[in-house]
Design a protein around this motif. Sequence first.
Motif, PDB file in Angstrom:
ATOM      1  N   VAL A  34       0.842  -1.201   0.000  1.00 24.55           N
ATOM      2  CA  VAL A  34       0.000   0.000   0.000  1.00 24.55           C
ATOM      3  C   VAL A  34       0.874   1.246   0.000  1.00 24.55           C
ATOM      4  N   ALA A  37       2.560   1.693  -3.366  1.00 26.43           N
ATOM      5  CA  ALA A  37       1.600   2.144  -4.375  1.00 26.43           C
ATOM      6  C   ALA A  37       1.205   3.607  -4.151  1.00 26.43           C
ATOM      7  N   THR A  40       3.527   6.467  -5.354  1.00 30.12           N
ATOM      8  CA  THR A  40       3.600   6.801  -6.777  1.00 30.12           C
ATOM      9  C   THR A  40       2.539   7.824  -7.177  1.00 30.12           C
ATOM     10  N   TRP A  74      -6.191   9.327  -4.513  1.00 31.51           N
ATOM     11  CA  TRP A  74      -5.628   8.041  -4.118  1.00 31.51           C
ATOM     12  C   TRP A  74      -6.740   7.092  -3.667  1.00 31.51           C
ATOM     13  N   SER A  77      -8.865   5.633  -6.425  1.00 30.46           N
ATOM     14  CA  SER A  77      -8.164   4.925  -7.496  1.00 30.46           C
ATOM     15  C   SER A  77      -8.449   3.418  -7.453  1.00 30.46           C
ATOM     16  N   VAL A  78      -8.349   2.793  -8.609  1.00 34.67           N
ATOM     17  CA  VAL A  78      -8.506   1.341  -8.723  1.00 34.67           C
ATOM     18  C   VAL A  78      -7.420   0.639  -7.911  1.00 34.67           C
ATOM     19  N   ILE A  79      -6.235   1.211  -7.900  1.00 35.34           N
ATOM     20  CA  ILE A  79      -5.114   0.622  -7.159  1.00 35.34           C
ATOM     21  C   ILE A  79      -5.438   0.571  -5.664  1.00 35.34           C
ATOM     22  N   CYS A  80      -5.917   1.678  -5.117  1.00 39.10           N
ATOM     23  CA  CYS A  80      -6.269   1.722  -3.694  1.00 39.10           C
ATOM     24  C   CYS A  80      -7.386   0.726  -3.399  1.00 39.10           C
ATOM     25  N   GLN A  81      -8.397   0.687  -4.246  1.00 42.11           N
ATOM     26  CA  GLN A  81      -9.519  -0.238  -4.037  1.00 42.11           C
ATOM     27  C   GLN A  81      -9.034  -1.693  -4.017  1.00 42.11           C
ATOM     28  N   GLY A  82      -8.060  -2.010  -4.869  1.00 41.48           N
ATOM     29  CA  GLY A  82      -7.482  -3.357  -4.859  1.00 41.48           C
ATOM     30  C   GLY A  82      -6.795  -3.676  -3.546  1.00 41.48           C
ATOM     31  N   TRP A  83      -6.060  -2.713  -3.012  1.00 40.34           N
ATOM     32  CA  TRP A  83      -5.382  -2.929  -1.731  1.00 40.34           C
ATOM     33  C   TRP A  83      -6.386  -3.050  -0.598  1.00 40.34           C
TER      34      TRP A  83
END
Length: 190
Positions: A34, A37, A40, A74, A77-83
């Motif tokens: 996390v 990610a 970035t 953040w 974001s899709v990245i945060c939702q994945g984490w």
Amino acid sequence: MKEPCQYPSPGVIAIARRVKPGLEEAFEEATKGVILAASTFPGYMGSDVLYPLTKKGEWQLILRFDTAKHLQEWEESVICQGWIARAEALTVDGAKVMRVNSLEAWFALPEIPNALPPPKWKTAIVSAVGLYPVISTLPNFLRPITSGLPIWIASLVNISIMMPLMTWVIMPQVTRLFKGWLYPSQSKKK
């Protein structure tokens, strides 16, 4: 009249979770992921991990961004939702999430959740309205107790009483009193 120059407030989020027994190592790796990610993303300013004192305790992750808008980008974001999905598989009871930026906690109202904080010049004025009567009367009220103490201990006693009083008694009432001025757009919606 020209609006005073405003600097954006930082965005800070604290997330507390209880880890399922035996998954502590996997959760620690996820926490590192996390942080990597988030680093970035625009406006990332740093993070802290507070480890639990016992195996059943809460892990806390604190992420800081330079603005509330960057924090929101953040979080959405899709990245945060994945984490988040990965963390939920490793934890119990869901997450406790808190967004607090310095003394802005004094201006949080449950009836206006997730509102952006008021401009700093407004919070300064309202803080002064709440703080002035307390700093004018509390030391005199406590003088019979603190008069024989060294000044630094007397000040510590005053502050130890003043800050909780301001945080949990005075400022919630003063903020509600000035709610329409502090949050004009949200107050009109109600």
